[in-house]
Structures are given as structure tokens and as C-alpha cells.
Design an enzyme around this catalytic site. Structure first.
Site, PDB file in Angstrom:
ATOM      1  N   ASP A 102      12.963  -1.460  -5.972  1.00  0.00           N
ATOM      2  CA  ASP A 102      13.547  -0.126  -5.770  1.00  0.00           C
ATOM      3  C   ASP A 102      14.466   0.333  -6.904  1.00  0.00           C
ATOM      4  OD1 ASP A 102      12.253   0.731  -3.473  1.00  0.00           O
ATOM      5  OD2 ASP A 102      13.542  -0.488  -2.193  1.00  0.00           O
ATOM      6  N   ASP A 162       5.859   3.648  -1.014  1.00  0.00           N
ATOM      7  CA  ASP A 162       7.138   4.167  -1.480  1.00  0.00           C
ATOM      8  C   ASP A 162       7.335   3.959  -2.987  1.00  0.00           C
ATOM      9  OD1 ASP A 162       6.918   2.928   1.055  1.00  0.00           O
ATOM     10  OD2 ASP A 162       9.044   3.030   1.437  1.00  0.00           O
ATOM     11  N   GLY A 220      -4.147  -4.001   4.544  1.00  0.00           N
ATOM     12  CA  GLY A 220      -3.012  -3.102   4.727  1.00  0.00           C
ATOM     13  C   GLY A 220      -2.216  -3.513   5.955  1.00  0.00           C
ATOM     14  N   THR A 222       1.749  -2.447   8.197  1.00  0.00           N
ATOM     15  CA  THR A 222       2.947  -1.610   8.169  1.00  0.00           C
ATOM     16  C   THR A 222       4.184  -2.474   8.183  1.00  0.00           C
ATOM     17  OG1 THR A 222       3.860   0.452   9.015  1.00  0.00           O
ATOM     18  CG2 THR A 222       3.417  -1.281  10.660  1.00  0.00           C
ATOM     19  N   TRP A 238       5.992  10.007   1.086  1.00  0.00           N
ATOM     20  CA  TRP A 238       6.077   9.385  -0.254  1.00  0.00           C
ATOM     21  C   TRP A 238       4.746   9.560  -0.962  1.00  0.00           C
ATOM     22  CZ3 TRP A 238      10.840   9.288  -1.056  1.00  0.00           C
ATOM     23  CH2 TRP A 238      11.787   8.559  -0.348  1.00  0.00           C
TER      24      TRP A 238
HETATM   25  N1  GLY Z   1      11.643   3.130   0.912  1.00  0.00           N
HETATM   26  C1  GLY Z   1      12.027   2.728   2.213  1.00  0.00           C
HETATM   27  C2  GLY Z   1      12.059   3.843   3.169  1.00  0.00           C
HETATM   28  O1  GLY Z   1      11.567   4.925   2.896  1.00  0.00           O
HETATM   29  O2  GLY Z   1      12.609   3.623   4.258  1.00  0.00           O
END
Ligand code: GLY
Length: 389
Positions: A102, A162, A220, A222, A238
Site C-alpha cells: 500500500d 485495490d 480468486g 475475497t 477500485w
Molecule cells: N484497500 C483496502 C480497502 O479498500 O479497504
């Protein structure tokens, strides 16, 4: 594709200014509490607490200060945001909670913004170091940036949608340093991420595992969505903004097509007021909470792509963004600072479901990135904005 909702009103230029005036007022009220501290990822009963600079979300609050500075030119805002830049330099130099991908969420709205707006050398240094850190997450086997956990660990051999907002830091670093390696990795990761995160029905999966032995696609799953096969609202948002930014930096026609596809799915799952429930499985009524932050993120994506699309599509995208922002302005923004120190209510960070793996927090609260992207979308509507991303 249906790109607007004829019955929904648009935010007016006067309302955009009123919304920015109110947001900047709230940011200024918050400065004493959040100049030498960061802002927690989400509020509790409407109020953010201060925190150390150790969360993935800490860049959004300085981003709000920079947007406020752009709007007002008030040197107090610049002074406060530059104090926060020093904290970000300290964080990356001392490697405090930076073993994840991040770096873009952290360093783009705080330090790239600071460098673009003031030329701060410390901001530039911090952002380049953060880009280096992000490069270190690249897995040649599978060609992706590993999101979380120890590098190479089988249970974490994955990327997440994200990440599309993290890679602009790499494009910036290439431009700034002249080193093409950042751009190359950004392009490789983007290609892998989009190839596997977008499903045939145009929904997106939040996270995608690769096989660490072969580097091939695995499955994939979640983390914060309702179920592995559902579409987490923020992941889809996103995807909307991420494909628009991918197009900005690569000009590949297939990224524009992907933008249209993820947009189409996102729009098809919106309730009447255009603010999604936290997972797009839920489309109307019920007790499920909304995620207002997804609405602001998507609006930013629509406005970004409007800058690259042909006239008709661009107009539709702008209309759509204005309709979303009208809904946020009328029904979701904080109107009384006595009730909240945030900007936008009804965000959802992580809601636990029987099927997901997240830690529950910030459900039906203000969320730091929700406030930031609300201000970014308003700024994009207010003027021809040079993006931090
Ligand atoms: N990038 C983590 C979120 O959107 O919660």
C-alpha cells in the site's frame, strides 16, 4: 451502455463550492488534533481518533489537507501538511509497517501531492523510497506485486484489485528519476491484475492467488467482500478508478474496454440513490450497510476517464459523477460537526460475513479514504485538476 440515470439530479457548481467550503472548514477544525498525529482509518460513532503513522490509510488525511490547500491557498494548511510529510519520511526510512503493497495509498496523497504542490525535497525523497519498497513486492513468478504478508509465502501469494491505486506511484517515480524499471513493473503488474481480477460477467474479485511453483493463475477469493464469488463494492470501485488510471498511463484500448465493463457491472448493482451497499450482492432495502466511499471512488474514476474519452462518453461520465456527488452531498455528508469530525457518513471498511476472512471494523462509519475521495471528486468538478495519482 447505460451511463446515466435520467431521473437523478446533478450537483450544481454552487453546491460543489458549498461542499468544498464545508469540507475545508471541517479539515481546518481537525488540524489541531491531526497535525502531529495521523487519523485512524475509520471513525467510531462518527469520530476519528488520532493514531500513529502505522496504518495503510494514513496518507488520506494529508491528502485532504493538500486538497484544502489547493482550494484556499491558505499557508496554514501547507504548513500542517508539510509537518505530516516529515512523519512519512520517518516512516519509510525506518520501515515502520511498510511490509505490504500500500505504498501508493500512503505516499501518493501525502508526499507526491506535497512534491507537486511545493517542490518539497523531503516529500520527493520519501515517495521515491516508497516506490522502491513497492518494487520489492514484485514476484517475477506470476509477474505481480504481492499484496500482503511475507514475500513468497504460499498463503499470501496473491494480488488484490485495490493495488491499481498503488501503481501510479511507480509511474511517477519513473518520470521523476528517469529509471524505467518502475514503469515496467507497474505495467506488468497491471496487466496481470486486470487479466485475473475481472470476471467474465464484468464483476471483479477482490484478491487473486497465483501458484508459487508455476507462476500460473490459481483462484480468486475475497477478504472484505461478502463471498468469494460476489463483488465487493469497493473492489469494483477500485476497478473503475484503477482501469481509468491504467488507461491514463498506458493508453491501451483494452483498458478502456475494461473500464467500460467494470463500470457497467457497478452501475447495474446500484440502488436508487446511487450509493452502493457494501457488497454488490445487495441491491435494495434490507439492513445491510452502504459503502459511501465506493461512490466517491467511482465518481473519481468516471471523472478521470472523462478526460480521455470521446465527447459523448465523456459527457455521460461527467453527468454520472455529478449525480453521484449530488446524492452524497444531499444525503451522506456530515452536516453538523458536533455529530462527526469526518466528511462523509455511511462508509464501510470491513464487514464480517459468514464467508469472508476480514476483521470487522468501521461498519457504517466515516472512513478516511471516503473523505479523501469525496474531496477529490469535488475538486475534479471544481477545476481542471492535476491528479496526485
Ligand atoms: N484497500 C483496502 C480497502 O479498500 O479497504
Amino acid at each position: 451502455m447505460k451511463l446515466s440515470f435520467p431521473s437523478r439530479p446533478c450537483i450544481t457548481p454552487e453546491e460543489v463550492s458549498a461542499a468544498l467550503d464545508a469540507a475545508v472548514g471541517q479539515v481546518k477544525r481537525n488540524l489541531p488534533q491531526f497535525t502531529y498525529s495521523c487519523q485512524n482509518h475509520s471513525s467510531v460513532n462518527g469520530f476519528y481518533a488520532p493514531c500513529e503513522n502505522n496504518q495503510w490509510t494514513c496518507g488520506f488525511w494529508p491528502g485532504e489537507i493538500w486538497l484544502s490547500y489547493e482550494y484556499t491557498g491558505d499557508p496554514v494548511l501547507k504548513y500542517a501538511a508539510l509537518i505530516l510529510v516529515e512523519s512519512f519520511l520517518h516512516r519509510i526510512e525506518n520501515r515502520i509497517e511498510v511490509d505490504h503493497h500500500d505504498m501508493g495509498f500512503l505516499y501518493t496523497p501525502s508526499c507526491v501531492a506535497a512534491y507537486k504542490l511545493t517542490g518539497s525535497r523531503d516529500a520527493r525523497k520519501a515517495a521515491v523510497l516508497a516506490a522502491d519498497r513497492l518494487l520489492g513486492r514484485f514476484q517475477p513468478k506470476g509477474r505481480f506485486l504481492q499484496a500482503w504478508g511475507g514475500m513468497g509465502a504460499k498463503e499470501n501469494y496473491r494480488f488484490i484489485i485495490d493495488s491499481l491505486l498503488n501503481v501510479p506511484l511507480l509511474y511517477w517515480a519513473s518520470e521523476e528519476t528517469g529509471n524505467g524499471r518502475y514503469r515496467e513493473i507497474a505495467r506488468e503488474h497491471t496487466e496481470t491484475c486486470l487479466k485475473y481480477c475481472i470476471r467474465p460477467d464484468n464483476s471483479t474479485c477482490h484478491t487473486f492467488f497465483m501458484n508459487p511453483e508455476t507462476g500460473g493463475p490459481d483462484h480468486g477469493a475475497t477478504c472484505q467482500g461478502y463471498r468469494d464469488d460476489s463483488a465487493w463494492a469497493r473492489g469494483q470501485a477500485w476497478g473503475v478508478y484503477g482501469t481509468a488510471l491504467s488507461y491514463r498511463y498506458n493508453r491501451r484500448r483494452e483498458y478502456h474496454d475494461m473500464f467500460r465493463r467494470v463500470t457497467q457491472f457497478y452501475l447495474s448493482r446500484l440502488p436508487q440513490d446511487l450509493v452502493p451497499y457494501w457488497d454488490l450482492t445487495f441491491t435494495s432495502g434490507g439492513a445491510e450497510p452502504r459503502d459511501s466511499s465506493s461512490a466517491s471512488i467511482a465518481a473519481c474514476g468516471f471523472l478521470e476517464m472523462a478526460g480521455h474519452a470521446e465527447r459523448e462518453e465523456a459527457e455521460d461520465l461527467r453527468t454520472l459523477a455529478k449525480q453521484i456527488m449530488k446524492s452524497l452531498f444531499d444525503r451522506y455528508r456530515v452536516k453538523d460537526p458536533e455529530k462527526s469530525n469526518g466528511l462523509v457518513l455511511h462508509g464501510t471498511y470491513s464487514k464480517k460475513s459468514p464467508y469472508n476472512t476480514c476483521t470487522p471494523e468501521g461498519v457504517d462509519e466515516c472512513v478516511s479514504w471516503g473523505d479523501y475521495f469525496y474531496m477529490e471528486a469535488l475538486t475534479r468538478l471544481h477545476k481542471d485538476w492535476d491528479p496526485y495519482w
